[in-house]
Design a protein around this motif. Structure first.
Motif, PDB file in Angstrom:
ATOM      1  N   GLU A   9      51.716  35.276  74.005  1.00 36.78           N
ATOM      2  CA  GLU A   9      52.140  34.313  72.985  1.00 36.78           C
ATOM      3  C   GLU A   9      50.959  33.799  72.160  1.00 36.78           C
ATOM      4  OE1 GLU A   9      51.612  32.027  76.857  1.00 36.78           O
ATOM      5  OE2 GLU A   9      52.586  33.896  76.292  1.00 36.78           O
ATOM      6  N   ALA A  12      50.314  36.572  69.685  1.00 35.70           N
ATOM      7  CA  ALA A  12      51.399  36.580  68.702  1.00 35.70           C
ATOM      8  C   ALA A  12      51.197  35.483  67.666  1.00 35.70           C
ATOM      9  CB  ALA A  12      52.747  36.422  69.396  1.00 35.70           C
ATOM     10  N   ARG A  13      50.812  34.293  68.089  1.00 37.26           N
ATOM     11  CA  ARG A  13      50.606  33.187  67.144  1.00 37.26           C
ATOM     12  C   ARG A  13      49.417  33.462  66.224  1.00 37.26           C
ATOM     13  NH1 ARG A  13      53.980  29.170  68.153  1.00 37.26           N
ATOM     14  NH2 ARG A  13      54.837  28.933  70.233  1.00 37.26           N
ATOM     15  N   HIS A  16      50.492  36.240  63.780  1.00 41.88           N
ATOM     16  CA  HIS A  16      51.451  35.699  62.820  1.00 41.88           C
ATOM     17  C   HIS A  16      50.729  34.937  61.707  1.00 41.88           C
ATOM     18  CE1 HIS A  16      55.173  34.001  61.276  1.00 41.88           C
ATOM     19  NE2 HIS A  16      54.594  32.813  61.327  1.00 41.88           N
ATOM     20  N   PHE A 148      54.451  42.658  68.050  1.00 42.01           N
ATOM     21  CA  PHE A 148      55.414  41.622  68.446  1.00 42.01           C
ATOM     22  C   PHE A 148      56.616  41.557  67.518  1.00 42.01           C
ATOM     23  CE2 PHE A 148      51.246  40.222  69.908  1.00 42.01           C
ATOM     24  CZ  PHE A 148      51.522  39.990  71.243  1.00 42.01           C
ATOM     25  N   GLU A 151      60.146  41.151  69.081  1.00 41.59           N
ATOM     26  CA  GLU A 151      60.403  40.071  70.023  1.00 41.59           C
ATOM     27  C   GLU A 151      60.969  38.869  69.269  1.00 41.59           C
ATOM     28  OE1 GLU A 151      57.033  39.310  72.485  1.00 41.59           O
ATOM     29  OE2 GLU A 151      56.761  41.430  72.951  1.00 41.59           O
ATOM     30  N   LEU A 154      58.535  33.114  66.793  1.00 43.10           N
ATOM     31  CA  LEU A 154      57.754  32.031  67.416  1.00 43.10           C
ATOM     32  C   LEU A 154      58.392  30.700  67.162  1.00 43.10           C
ATOM     33  CD1 LEU A 154      54.211  33.223  66.356  1.00 43.10           C
ATOM     34  CD2 LEU A 154      55.308  33.488  68.559  1.00 43.10           C
TER      35      LEU A 154
END
Length: 154
Positions: A9, A12-13, A16, A148, A151, A154
């Motif tokens: 995560e 991913a953040r 992003h 990601f 998925e 977020l």
């Protein structure tokens, strides 16, 4: 040398934010709180505005935003783990300019901190590297860059 291992995560953040900043370089930091005995503390990804006058080829933290992050981290008992930024349409390598910013005149500004560089091509993260100060210079290694996109958001 091995780059830091971030939870999915966190990656991913970071990705992003960097993809959203395209076609300019994005930037930010990753912090980690204190954990219990033998446990890792919580992670926090903090995107920062890029105030470079040439944002397609460079990044710079806004001084007020950087100060706010430092004060918050101190109050929350967090440690700065990583500085991250993107490279637009070029390799995910720690450049000569990145080195000059992180260690002006060969003086390391943030000891113990890794520097993640993510290559963004046409708005998508394509490769990544992690650099750390070792033996008087930055040494870099590629880091895996999972996808990601399939998925949950977020």
């Amino acid at each position: 040398m091995r780059g830091p291992v971030f939870p999915p995560e966190v990656l991913a953040r970071m990705i992003h934010h960097l993809e959203a900043a395209w076609p300019h370089e994005g930037c930010g930091v990753i912090l980690q709180g204190e954990g219990g005995e033998g446990e890792e503390g919580p992670w926090r990804v903090v995107p920062l505005p890029n105030v470079s006058p040439t944002p397609r080829v460079a990044y710079a933290f806004a001084s007020d935003a950087w100060l706010r992050v430092c004060l918050e981290a101190d109050a929350r008992r967090e440690t700065l783990v990583s500085v991250f930024h993107s490279h637009i349409d070029t390799a995910a390598t720690f450049s000569a300019e990145d080195r000059r910013q992180a260690a002006p005149g060969g003086v390391l500004l943030l000891p113990g901190v890794s520097y993640e560089v993510i290559s963004i091509q046409e708005g998508r993260a394509t490769s990544a590297s992690s650099s750390q100060w070792m033996d008087g210079d930055f040494q870099g290694v590629p880091i895996p860059l999972p996808d990601f996109r399939f998925e949950k958001p977020l």
